[in-house]
Design an enzyme around this catalytic site. Structure first.
Site, short mmCIF file in Angstrom:
data_model
loop_
_atom_site.label_atom_id
_atom_site.label_comp_id
_atom_site.label_asym_id
_atom_site.label_seq_id
_atom_site.Cartn_x
_atom_site.Cartn_y
_atom_site.Cartn_z
N ASP A 1 1.18 -1.38 -0.05
CA ASP A 1 -0.25 -0.12 0.03
C ASP A 1 1.15 0.88 0.24
O ASP A 1 1.48 1.61 0.73
CB ASP A 1 -0.95 0.47 1.44
CG ASP A 1 -1.51 0.98 1.31
OD1 ASP A 1 -1.51 2.01 0.21
OD2 ASP A 1 -2.30 1.70 2.34
N LYS B 1 3.22 11.32 -3.43
CA LYS B 1 1.76 10.28 -4.30
C LYS B 1 1.20 11.48 -4.70
O LYS B 1 0.47 11.31 -6.11
CB LYS B 1 1.07 9.34 -3.38
CG LYS B 1 0.30 8.72 -4.03
CD LYS B 1 -0.88 8.10 -2.47
CE LYS B 1 -1.69 7.68 -3.50
NZ LYS B 1 -2.85 6.03 -2.64
N ASP C 1 -13.32 4.91 1.53
CA ASP C 1 -11.74 4.83 1.40
C ASP C 1 -10.65 6.30 1.87
O ASP C 1 -10.70 7.09 0.37
CB ASP C 1 -11.35 4.36 0.71
CG ASP C 1 -9.46 3.91 0.35
OD1 ASP C 1 -8.98 4.73 1.41
OD2 ASP C 1 -9.09 3.17 0.08
#
Ligand code: AMP
Length: 571
Positions: free
Chosen positions: A6, A68, A168
């Site tokens: 992850d 990211k 999420d």
């Protein structure tokens, strides 16, 4: 061995499938969460993880986090003397995780399943795959994060028919997926999301409020040290508020103290706009899945930011019930990635589970609509693959030129849901040369193939001649060419990485330096003395001296952290 990773905005985790279960692998500090941070140390060596995140505050110009969010763009980040692309920084994090897993397993790790937000675009996915390659990993599969969370739960719930929604909320992105698990077939029915909404945005909003409420002078916005410290305090305050009714956030600029009180009601008020943005992806996913809320059996929370009580309350209000959180929301995605790795390795315990996923957004081309006579309306988006189509999928559509004897067409490829092409994300252009012919006799078949990793291939075939044109994404500054990947790989391999076995002590020192900057007066002097004492112990290079010194130094740091740091008001 295939591992599951992850690669998060804030933290990254690595997990393996072993003896019929998914298991997280701790890093060299014994922690399962590795901050997705990179820093260049004073001697030029690279630090990854906790030590780097400590240095974000003490050495903001030599450290980077949240990269990211920049994946797939051509932005570079400067760390000291060197510029890094986001995929290079991600590669350093991946490499560190890979080495942790290798140390724990005692065998080389060469392949990985890496998770990405479902809403990651083609360029962001390709950049993630490149990061894997740069870290020396073959990326077996890019797996959507909510699908991974569902896999972790699916294995957990196995047997019954279950329809569930994965909610999420990570550091940088929000993803919603609606899944159906029936007789071991796990089907993603729809997904939706917002790739500009995550826990970090709550911090940004609270920092803004802090400036107003604590009357911080505007000039301090330009002070990188102050801003890093304030962000870290607000981040810690936000987290503490997940378990305390009220917190006080305090930061000083060397001369003055600034404070802000925060309770649940304030938090909801300050962040009302962000909380409201959670609603529309949920509604869209349910609408696309053609499922009323009442028919959901379960709501699953994933992503660290779902720990915020305000987010849980919002979810409970939306769904009329409290969501499931038996699996730690920070860990569920990595565990699901390990399940996928187990499936890839054809582990007997998993053989029967079949997984299907969907394309989270529509993909298509720009077209011109003929109104009447000589009137045309240009720039319309025409989807070829509609969002939430089950993947892998290949679809073909025939297009005709506007004129007779037209010599070519430039086909622009877009992703998104907007009616006009320019309001969507442009992926690239396909230039097609046409044979001289009447327009009705000069069709082009455009084929879009979307694979399980969410990567797109575009091919156009001339109906008259059978000639084939393939999409080459030209001049997309967000993507590296094969040649550039090789160069980056060589450059990264040549970097001096801080030795893994010394990382624990280096992290303690970085923590000490951060606390030193935060403290004042006598406490600061004491901290300075403690740092010196620990440095002298390290210089002896003798384990029997270093080990107790490290244990003592850690106790000192914990003590000062508690003394100095914000405490819940009722403490
Ligand atoms: P992820 O990308 O899933 O690692 O999520 C990281 C995000 O979760 C960051 O924005 C964190 O601030 C947030 N987060 C982690 N733990 C907590 C907590 N206890 N309370 C509130 N937010 C948290």
């Amino acid at each position: 061995m295939i591992v599951g990773i992850d690669l998060g905005t804030t933290n990254s985790l690595i997990a393996i499938w072993e003896n019929g279960a998914a298991r997280l692998v701790p890093n060299s500090l014994g922690e399962v969460l590795t901050p997705s941070c990179v820093s260049v140390d004073g001697d030029g060596s690279i630090l990854v993880g906790r030590a780097a995140s400590e240095r974000l505050q003490t050495h903001p110009h030599a450290s980077a986090a949240s990269f990211k969010r920049l994946m797939g763009s051509d932005k570079t980040l400067h760390l000291g003397q060197r510029a890094f692309r986001p995929e290079e920084l991600s590669a350093l994090v991946l490499r560190s995780l890979k080495e942790d897993a290798e140390a724990a397993l005692g065998q080389p790790v060469r392949e990985a399943v890496i998770t990405v937000p479902a809403y990651f675009s083609d360029a962001q996915r390709k950049a993630t795959r490149t990061a894997g390659e740069l870290a020396g990993l073959k990326v077996d599969r890019l797996l959507n994060e909510p699908t991974a969370a569902a896999l972790a739960y699916g294995i957990h719930l196995r047997g019954d028919e279950t329809r569930f929604l994965v909610f999420d909320l990570g550091g940088g992105t929000f993803d919603v997926s609606v899944l159906d698990l029936f007789e071991n077939v796990m089907e993603v029915r729809a997904s939706a999301g917002d790739n500009q909404l995550g826990g970090e945005d709550f911090v940004t909003t609270l920092v803004e409020r802090f400036f107003e409420i604590a009357r911080v002078p505007d000039r301090l916005r330009g002070d990188a040290h102050f801003m890093q410290r304030l962000r870290a305090r607000v981040e810690a305050g936000k987290r503490m508020l997940s378990t305390s009714p009220c917190v006080t956030i305090r930061v000083d600029d060397g001369a003055l103290d600034y404070t802000m009180e925060l309770d649940q009601a304030d938090f909801e008020q300050h962040c009302a706009l962000l909380l409201a943005r959670l609603r529309s992806p949920v509604e869209r996913a349910l609408r696309d899945a053609r499922l009323p809320i009442a028919e959901l059996d379960n709501i699953v929370l994933a992503g660290g930011a779902t720990r915020m009580p305000a987010v849980r309350r919002m979810a409970a209000r939306m769904f009329g019930r409290f969501p499931a959180c038996e699996i730690n929301p920070d860990e569920v995605v990595a565990l699901g990635a390990a399940v996928q790795a187990g499936l890839k390795m054809h582990d007997a315990a998993l053989d029967e589970v079949v997984m299907t996923d969907v394309a989270p957004y529509s993909l298509g081309v720009d077209t011109t609509i003929h109104l009447d006579g000589d009137n045309y309306s240009h720039g319309h988006f025409d989807p070829i693959i509609e969002r939430n189509t089950v993947i892998p999928v290949s679809r073909v559509k025939r297009y005709y030129p506007l004129q007779d004897k037209q010599t070519g067409v430039d086909l622009n490829i877009f992703q998104g849901e907007a009616r006009m092409a320019e309001d969507n994300i442009r992926l690239g252009q396909l230039k097609i040369a046409l044979p001289s012919a009447p327009r009705d006799d000069n069709g082009v078949d455009v084929r879009f193939t979307y694979d399980v990793n969410g990567l797109l291939q575009v091919e156009a075939t001339l109906v008259r001649t059978g000639e084939v044109f393939s999409l080459v994404i030209e001049g997309n500054p967000g993507l590296l060419t094969e040649e550039e990947i090789r160069e980056c790989f060589a450059a990264l391999s040549a970097l001096k990485i801080h030795p893994r076995e010394h990382l624990e002590n280096r992290t303690l020192l970085a923590r000490g330096e951060r606390l030193y900057q935060q403290l004042r007066g006598v406490a600061r002097e004491q901290m300075g003395a403690q740092i010196l004492q620990f440095e002298s112990a390290l210089e002896t290079q003798e384990r029997r001296i270093i080990a107790p010194a490290a244990a003592h130094f850690r106790d000192v740091l914990d003590y000062f952290e508690h003394q100095n740091f914000l405490l819940p008001d009722d403490d």
